[in-house]
Scaffold this motif. Structure first.
Motif, PDB file in Angstrom:
ATOM      1  N   ARG A 152       0.835  -1.211   0.000  1.00  0.00           N
ATOM      2  CA  ARG A 152       0.000   0.000   0.000  1.00  0.00           C
ATOM      3  C   ARG A 152       0.869   1.260   0.000  1.00  0.00           C
ATOM      4  NH1 ARG A 152      -1.871   2.995   4.222  1.00  0.00           N
ATOM      5  NH2 ARG A 152      -1.362   1.372   5.752  1.00  0.00           N
ATOM      6  N   HIS A 153       1.896   1.293   0.838  1.00  0.00           N
ATOM      7  CA  HIS A 153       2.778   2.459   0.900  1.00  0.00           C
ATOM      8  C   HIS A 153       3.598   2.609  -0.382  1.00  0.00           C
ATOM      9  CE1 HIS A 153       2.373   4.061   5.013  1.00  0.00           C
ATOM     10  NE2 HIS A 153       2.039   2.823   5.352  1.00  0.00           N
ATOM     11  N   THR A 154       3.973   1.500  -0.977  1.00  0.00           N
ATOM     12  CA  THR A 154       4.733   1.543  -2.228  1.00  0.00           C
ATOM     13  C   THR A 154       3.888   2.164  -3.339  1.00  0.00           C
ATOM     14  OG1 THR A 154       6.064  -0.392  -1.635  1.00  0.00           O
ATOM     15  CG2 THR A 154       5.920   0.151  -3.973  1.00  0.00           C
ATOM     16  N   LEU A 155       2.641   1.749  -3.433  1.00  0.00           N
ATOM     17  CA  LEU A 155       1.745   2.321  -4.443  1.00  0.00           C
ATOM     18  C   LEU A 155       1.545   3.817  -4.201  1.00  0.00           C
ATOM     19  CD1 LEU A 155      -0.902  -0.541  -4.709  1.00  0.00           C
ATOM     20  CD2 LEU A 155       0.547   0.305  -6.560  1.00  0.00           C
ATOM     21  N   ALA A 156       1.397   4.211  -2.940  1.00  0.00           N
ATOM     22  CA  ALA A 156       1.213   5.623  -2.610  1.00  0.00           C
ATOM     23  C   ALA A 156       2.458   6.429  -2.973  1.00  0.00           C
ATOM     24  CB  ALA A 156       0.895   5.785  -1.130  1.00  0.00           C
ATOM     25  N   ALA A 157       3.640   5.880  -2.709  1.00  0.00           N
ATOM     26  CA  ALA A 157       4.885   6.566  -3.039  1.00  0.00           C
ATOM     27  C   ALA A 157       5.033   6.716  -4.552  1.00  0.00           C
ATOM     28  CB  ALA A 157       6.077   5.805  -2.457  1.00  0.00           C
ATOM     29  N   TYR A 158       4.634   5.700  -5.288  1.00  0.00           N
ATOM     30  CA  TYR A 158       4.708   5.736  -6.754  1.00  0.00           C
ATOM     31  C   TYR A 158       3.736   6.777  -7.320  1.00  0.00           C
ATOM     32  CZ  TYR A 158       4.197   4.105 -11.591  1.00  0.00           C
ATOM     33  OH  TYR A 158       4.133   4.032 -12.962  1.00  0.00           O
ATOM     34  N   ARG A 159       2.498   6.754  -6.828  1.00  0.00           N
ATOM     35  CA  ARG A 159       1.485   7.681  -7.330  1.00  0.00           C
ATOM     36  C   ARG A 159       1.788   9.118  -6.944  1.00  0.00           C
ATOM     37  NH1 ARG A 159      -3.121   3.522  -5.210  1.00  0.00           N
ATOM     38  NH2 ARG A 159      -3.110   2.110  -7.024  1.00  0.00           N
ATOM     39  N   GLY A 160       2.582   9.303  -5.899  1.00  0.00           N
ATOM     40  CA  GLY A 160       2.935  10.648  -5.475  1.00  0.00           C
ATOM     41  C   GLY A 160       3.985  11.302  -6.342  1.00  0.00           C
ATOM     42  N   ARG A 161       4.558  10.533  -7.269  1.00  0.00           N
ATOM     43  CA  ARG A 161       5.568  11.077  -8.176  1.00  0.00           C
ATOM     44  C   ARG A 161       4.926  11.287  -9.545  1.00  0.00           C
ATOM     45  NH1 ARG A 161       8.390   8.336  -4.359  1.00  0.00           N
ATOM     46  NH2 ARG A 161      10.487   9.102  -3.904  1.00  0.00           N
ATOM     47  N   ARG A 162       4.735  12.515  -9.924  1.00  0.00           N
ATOM     48  CA  ARG A 162       3.996  12.839 -11.133  1.00  0.00           C
ATOM     49  C   ARG A 162       4.723  12.409 -12.404  1.00  0.00           C
ATOM     50  NH1 ARG A 162       1.463  18.866  -9.867  1.00  0.00           N
ATOM     51  NH2 ARG A 162       0.277  18.248  -8.014  1.00  0.00           N
ATOM     52  N   MET A 163       5.998  12.055 -12.267  1.00  0.00           N
ATOM     53  CA  MET A 163       6.751  11.639 -13.449  1.00  0.00           C
ATOM     54  C   MET A 163       6.265  10.290 -13.968  1.00  0.00           C
ATOM     55  SD  MET A 163      10.368  10.451 -11.680  1.00  0.00           S
ATOM     56  CE  MET A 163      10.411  11.818 -10.537  1.00  0.00           C
ATOM     57  N   PHE A 164       5.574   9.524 -13.097  1.00  0.00           N
ATOM     58  CA  PHE A 164       5.100   8.210 -13.498  1.00  0.00           C
ATOM     59  C   PHE A 164       3.617   8.286 -13.815  1.00  0.00           C
ATOM     60  CE2 PHE A 164       8.514   7.148 -10.320  1.00  0.00           C
ATOM     61  CZ  PHE A 164       9.479   6.843 -11.279  1.00  0.00           C
ATOM     62  N   MET A 165       3.266   7.959 -15.044  1.00  0.00           N
ATOM     63  CA  MET A 165       1.874   8.062 -15.463  1.00  0.00           C
ATOM     64  C   MET A 165       1.196   6.700 -15.580  1.00  0.00           C
ATOM     65  SD  MET A 165       1.523  11.269 -15.584  1.00  0.00           S
ATOM     66  CE  MET A 165      -0.086  11.386 -16.360  1.00  0.00           C
ATOM     67  N   ARG A 166       1.957   5.668 -15.900  1.00  0.00           N
ATOM     68  CA  ARG A 166       1.323   4.362 -16.097  1.00  0.00           C
ATOM     69  C   ARG A 166       0.968   3.726 -14.753  1.00  0.00           C
ATOM     70  NH1 ARG A 166       4.698  -0.083 -15.361  1.00  0.00           N
ATOM     71  NH2 ARG A 166       6.905   0.380 -15.029  1.00  0.00           N
ATOM     72  N   SER A 167       0.031   2.785 -14.803  1.00  0.00           N
ATOM     73  CA  SER A 167      -0.363   2.077 -13.593  1.00  0.00           C
ATOM     74  C   SER A 167       0.744   1.121 -13.159  1.00  0.00           C
ATOM     75  CB  SER A 167      -1.665   1.303 -13.824  1.00  0.00           C
ATOM     76  OG  SER A 167      -1.488   0.340 -14.852  1.00  0.00           O
ATOM     77  N   LEU A 168       0.712   0.745 -11.908  1.00  0.00           N
ATOM     78  CA  LEU A 168       1.759  -0.109 -11.365  1.00  0.00           C
ATOM     79  C   LEU A 168       1.123  -1.256 -10.594  1.00  0.00           C
ATOM     80  CD1 LEU A 168       4.871  -0.421 -10.823  1.00  0.00           C
ATOM     81  CD2 LEU A 168       4.457   0.770  -8.661  1.00  0.00           C
ATOM     82  N   SER A 169       1.613  -2.446 -10.862  1.00  0.00           N
ATOM     83  CA  SER A 169       1.182  -3.623 -10.112  1.00  0.00           C
ATOM     84  C   SER A 169       2.292  -3.998  -9.137  1.00  0.00           C
ATOM     85  CB  SER A 169       0.899  -4.788 -11.066  1.00  0.00           C
ATOM     86  OG  SER A 169       0.554  -5.959 -10.333  1.00  0.00           O
ATOM     87  N   VAL A 170       1.954  -4.072  -7.843  1.00  0.00           N
ATOM     88  CA  VAL A 170       2.950  -4.369  -6.815  1.00  0.00           C
ATOM     89  C   VAL A 170       2.609  -5.712  -6.166  1.00  0.00           C
ATOM     90  CG1 VAL A 170       4.057  -3.588  -4.691  1.00  0.00           C
ATOM     91  CG2 VAL A 170       3.271  -1.913  -6.379  1.00  0.00           C
ATOM     92  N   PRO A 171       3.465  -6.704  -6.330  1.00  0.00           N
ATOM     93  CA  PRO A 171       3.190  -8.012  -5.740  1.00  0.00           C
ATOM     94  C   PRO A 171       3.504  -8.041  -4.242  1.00  0.00           C
ATOM     95  CG  PRO A 171       5.314  -8.072  -6.813  1.00  0.00           C
ATOM     96  CD  PRO A 171       4.730  -6.697  -7.077  1.00  0.00           C
ATOM     97  N   ARG A 172       3.097  -9.090  -3.586  1.00  0.00           N
ATOM     98  CA  ARG A 172       3.421  -9.281  -2.173  1.00  0.00           C
ATOM     99  C   ARG A 172       4.936  -9.344  -1.983  1.00  0.00           C
ATOM    100  NH1 ARG A 172      -0.532 -11.384   1.370  1.00  0.00           N
ATOM    101  NH2 ARG A 172      -2.574 -11.639   0.401  1.00  0.00           N
ATOM    102  N   VAL A 173       5.370  -8.957  -0.818  1.00  0.00           N
ATOM    103  CA  VAL A 173       6.796  -9.029  -0.496  1.00  0.00           C
ATOM    104  C   VAL A 173       7.158 -10.488  -0.240  1.00  0.00           C
ATOM    105  CG1 VAL A 173       8.601  -8.224   1.069  1.00  0.00           C
ATOM    106  CG2 VAL A 173       6.654  -6.742   0.540  1.00  0.00           C
ATOM    107  N   PRO A 174       8.248 -10.992  -0.814  1.00  0.00           N
ATOM    108  CA  PRO A 174       8.627 -12.391  -0.611  1.00  0.00           C
ATOM    109  C   PRO A 174       8.836 -12.747   0.862  1.00  0.00           C
ATOM    110  CG  PRO A 174       9.875 -11.426  -2.412  1.00  0.00           C
ATOM    111  CD  PRO A 174       9.140 -10.299  -1.753  1.00  0.00           C
ATOM    112  N   GLU A 175       8.540 -13.986   1.187  1.00  0.00           N
ATOM    113  CA  GLU A 175       8.640 -14.450   2.573  1.00  0.00           C
ATOM    114  C   GLU A 175      10.047 -14.256   3.142  1.00  0.00           C
ATOM    115  OE1 GLU A 175       6.431 -15.533   4.650  1.00  0.00           O
ATOM    116  OE2 GLU A 175       4.670 -15.729   3.354  1.00  0.00           O
ATOM    117  N   ALA A 176      11.065 -14.483   2.320  1.00  0.00           N
ATOM    118  CA  ALA A 176      12.439 -14.362   2.810  1.00  0.00           C
ATOM    119  C   ALA A 176      12.737 -12.938   3.279  1.00  0.00           C
ATOM    120  CB  ALA A 176      13.424 -14.782   1.718  1.00  0.00           C
ATOM    121  N   ILE A 177      12.245 -11.943   2.533  1.00  0.00           N
ATOM    122  CA  ILE A 177      12.459 -10.547   2.921  1.00  0.00           C
ATOM    123  C   ILE A 177      11.624 -10.194   4.141  1.00  0.00           C
ATOM    124  CG2 ILE A 177      12.142  -8.145   2.194  1.00  0.00           C
ATOM    125  CD1 ILE A 177      12.879  -8.995  -0.628  1.00  0.00           C
ATOM    126  N   LEU A 178      10.380 -10.671   4.182  1.00  0.00           N
ATOM    127  CA  LEU A 178       9.528 -10.422   5.356  1.00  0.00           C
ATOM    128  C   LEU A 178      10.171 -10.984   6.616  1.00  0.00           C
ATOM    129  CD1 LEU A 178       5.988 -11.203   3.909  1.00  0.00           C
ATOM    130  CD2 LEU A 178       6.896  -8.957   4.525  1.00  0.00           C
TER     131      LEU A 178
END
Length: 259
Positions: A152-178
């Motif tokens: 959720r925060h990643t999508l918000a950070a992406y949408r907050g940058r006007r340089m990016f216009m296309r939509s973004l799909s963000v997958p779940r964080v891998p278990e190893a990183i979690l």
């Protein structure tokens, strides 16, 4: 208020997570299976939800209603615990009902937050300063909620940058990183999306831990970033082209198991 960072502190002894930047929507999107029944620990609204006659507390017993309740905004802090069967509340003693009321009022249990009659797995206690206390019967469940919050925060950070216009799909964080991030929580984990930057089509998010050793209730989300005594231990990376996650570790000692 939208918080642009995640803070999570784990008290292993009580299976308690104290967090900021995480909300009920993250619980809905992160948990594998929603609770079957909820009992509210604060206030009684006869018009909004059913009332259990034995306890005098609001209850929600429908999955769709539970989902709606968790995704909608509320004027007062939300506090609830789940229970297994619809009739379980009717077996509580007066003392056990009093303990539920104490939990809702004081934000801490007199004894265990888990009642063997209710067979609850979660206790959700929203704080007036925007934080939450979450008790987990199985603490491993929190990692999926953390993943949902990061997405959720990643999508918000992406949408907050006007340089990016296309939509973004963000997958779940891998278990190893979690698993690595959860290992930092006893020291107070910060994931600073408000300090994120984009380099070579990668979103770079600083990961810090606290260095003061404060008790978890002492943390104040309102204090300025310059007053937070934190230590950069890693960078969480999300590749905007490939949609992959990575964690670059800067301080290996921070990830070592706690004695």
């Amino acid at each position: 208020m939208q918080r642009k960072y995640i803070y999570a502190n784990l008290e292993k002894l009580d299976n308690l997570v104290f967090a900021y930047g995480i909300d009920q929507s993250d619980f809905v999107h992160g948990i594998k299976r929603l609770p079957a029944n909820l009992v509210s620990l604060v206030g009684v609204d006869d018009n909004e939800h059913a009332v259990n006659a034995h306890t005098g507390l609001n209850v929600i017993n429908d999955e769709n209603e539970i989902r709606r309740y968790m995704l909608q905004s509320h004027s007062l802090p939300v506090k609830w615990l789940d229970y297994d069967e619809v009739g379980d509340l009717d077996f509580l003693t007066a003392t056990e009902i009093a303990e539920l009321l104490y939990l809702g009022h004081m934000d801490r249990p007199i004894r265990s937050p888990f009642n063997y009659k209710l067979r609850n797995r979660y206790v959700f206690l929203e704080q007036r300063n925007g934080g939450i206390k979450l008790y987990f019967y199985y603490i491993s469940a929190f990692s999926h909620i953390l993943s949902a919050a990061i997405v959720r925060h990643t999508l918000a950070a992406y949408r907050g940058r006007r340089m990016f216009m296309r939509s973004l799909s963000v997958p779940r964080v891998p278990e190893a990183i979690l698993k690595q991030l959860v290992a930092l929580m006893p020291d107070g984990l910060f994931i600073y999306f408000d300090q994120s930057m984009v380099r070579q089509r990668q979103l770079l998010v600083p990961v810090h831990t606290e260095t003061t050793g404060n008790e978890i209730e002492v943390f104040d989300p309102a204090r300025g970033g310059e007053n937070r005594r934190t230590h950069n231990v890693a960078t969480l990376k999300f590749n905007l082209n490939s949609g992959t996650w990575a964690l670059q570790v800067h301080d290996e000692t921070a990830f070592e198991p706690h004695l």
